[in-house]
Design an enzyme around this catalytic site. Structure first.
Site, PDB file in Angstrom:
ATOM      1  N   ASP A  10       1.456   4.959 -12.002  1.00 36.79           N
ATOM      2  CA  ASP A  10       0.971   6.318 -12.627  1.00 36.79           C
ATOM      3  C   ASP A  10      -0.811   6.108 -12.677  1.00 36.79           C
ATOM      4  O   ASP A  10      -1.374   7.104 -12.613  1.00 36.79           O
ATOM      5  CB  ASP A  10       1.270   5.928 -14.237  1.00 36.79           C
ATOM      6  N   GLY A  46       0.631  -1.180   0.068  1.00 38.08           N
ATOM      7  CA  GLY A  46       0.069   0.131   0.000  1.00 38.08           C
ATOM      8  C   GLY A  46       1.129   1.167   0.065  1.00 38.08           C
ATOM      9  O   GLY A  46       1.813   1.424  -0.810  1.00 38.08           O
TER      10      GLY A  46
END
Length: 312
Positions: free
Chosen positions: A254, A227
């Site tokens: 991205d 995470g």
């Protein structure tokens, strides 16, 4: 509108091979070619999430024309500065037996000072009509190392909220112009901090505050499959993502930036911006193509993501 700027746009080719032994002839079982470069991946995912997006940066030669045509097919507006030479080709070789990814990244064209000055004018114009503007990726030869700092300042002055996803000296210089958000990974954060990030420990807040000291509202450090951690206006968050069977993780960072940009442009609360970002990043890893998502995956994953305030 969201604008993305890709200084070193590319054609991203992903080759799937049964095995990838060095020094041998290998037949490709599957190939995907997409318009690429980090900012273009951000543009594509943001568009798939429903945002109005314009992609900018530098594009050159027949590869540049391919990049523009692929964006047009997806309904993504583009406003590139054209340069001599060819935009780069980036190869990702997926060894299906070993489960490994090997990337070969060309350097890209050399950008003359005249074209760089033209990009500064383009950024000013686009920032003036954009809610969020994202700068992503490496810089081609000829572009000054302080360019992200200059461009971030131009975009901020024109009224856009600026996100910066870069690394190395480009990030070090870019931070000085106080973008709204930066998103280094653990290794990049360690370089900036002069040592490893204490992601779950008592030093985490102080370390991220050091990165935010230049006036950055939101510092996010991605932790891959674990995470991320984020410091947003001095509130510390831990973002936990579900375990998934990743297919191709290239472009997940991205996609994370794209989800963040979309939620920020929509005026969502910090927790929801971080949740959509993490969901989009994870959804990208389920795709064979870099910088792609299935919106249904994003929705499903968002329900499984925890964004927890941290008291340390």
């Amino acid at each position: 509108m969201i604008t993305t700027v890709t200084m070193n746009a590319a054609i991203d080719k992903t080759y799937y091979v049964p095995r990838f032994p060095l020094g041998k002839v290998t037949r490709v079982s599957g190939m995907i070619a997409d318009a690429g470069g980090k900012g273009i991946n951000v543009a594509r995912v943001a568009s798939l999430l429903g945002a109005q997006v314009t992609a900018s940066g530098f594009a050159g030669g027949s590869n540049g024309r391919f990049i523009e045509s692929e964006l047009a097919k997806l309904g993504i507006a583009h406003d590139f500065v054209h340069v001599e030479g060819e935009s780069r080709l980036c190869l990702n070789i997926m060894d299906e037996e070993a489960g490994t990814s090997t990337e070969l990244l060309e350097p890209g064209p050399t950008v003359p000072q005249e074209q760089y000055e033209q990009l500064k004018m383009t950024v000013k114009q686009l920032a003036g009509r954009s809610r969020v503007l994202c700068f992503s990726g490496s810089m081609p030869a000829g572009v000054p190392v302080e360019s992200y700092a200059e461009l971030v300042a131009i975009a901020r002055q024109a009224g856009a909220t600026v996100l910066l996803d870069a690394s190395g000296e480009a990030l070090v210089r870019g931070i000085t112009a106080a973008p709204f958000m930066i998103k280094p990974n653990e290794d990049e954060a360690a370089v900036l901090l002069g040592g490893p990030l204490d992601a779950g420990g008592s030093e985490c807040r102080q370390q991220l505050a050091r990165l935010a000291a230049a006036g950055i509202a939101c510092v996010i450090v991605s932790l891959g499959a674990d995470g991320a951690v984020a410091l947003w206006d001095n509130r510390l968050y831990r973002i936990r993502v579900p375990r998934i069977s990743a297919v191709n993780t290239v472009g997940s960072g991205d996609a994370f930036t794209a989800g963040f940009a979309v939620a920020l442009a929509e005026g969502r609360a910090p927790e929801e911006c971080l949740r959509l970002a993490a969901a989009a990043g994870s959804a990208n890893a389920l795709q064979r193509r870099a910088g792609w998502i299935d919106v249904s995956d994003v929705r499903s994953l968002a329900e499984q993501i925890a964004v927890e305030p941290m008291s340390v």
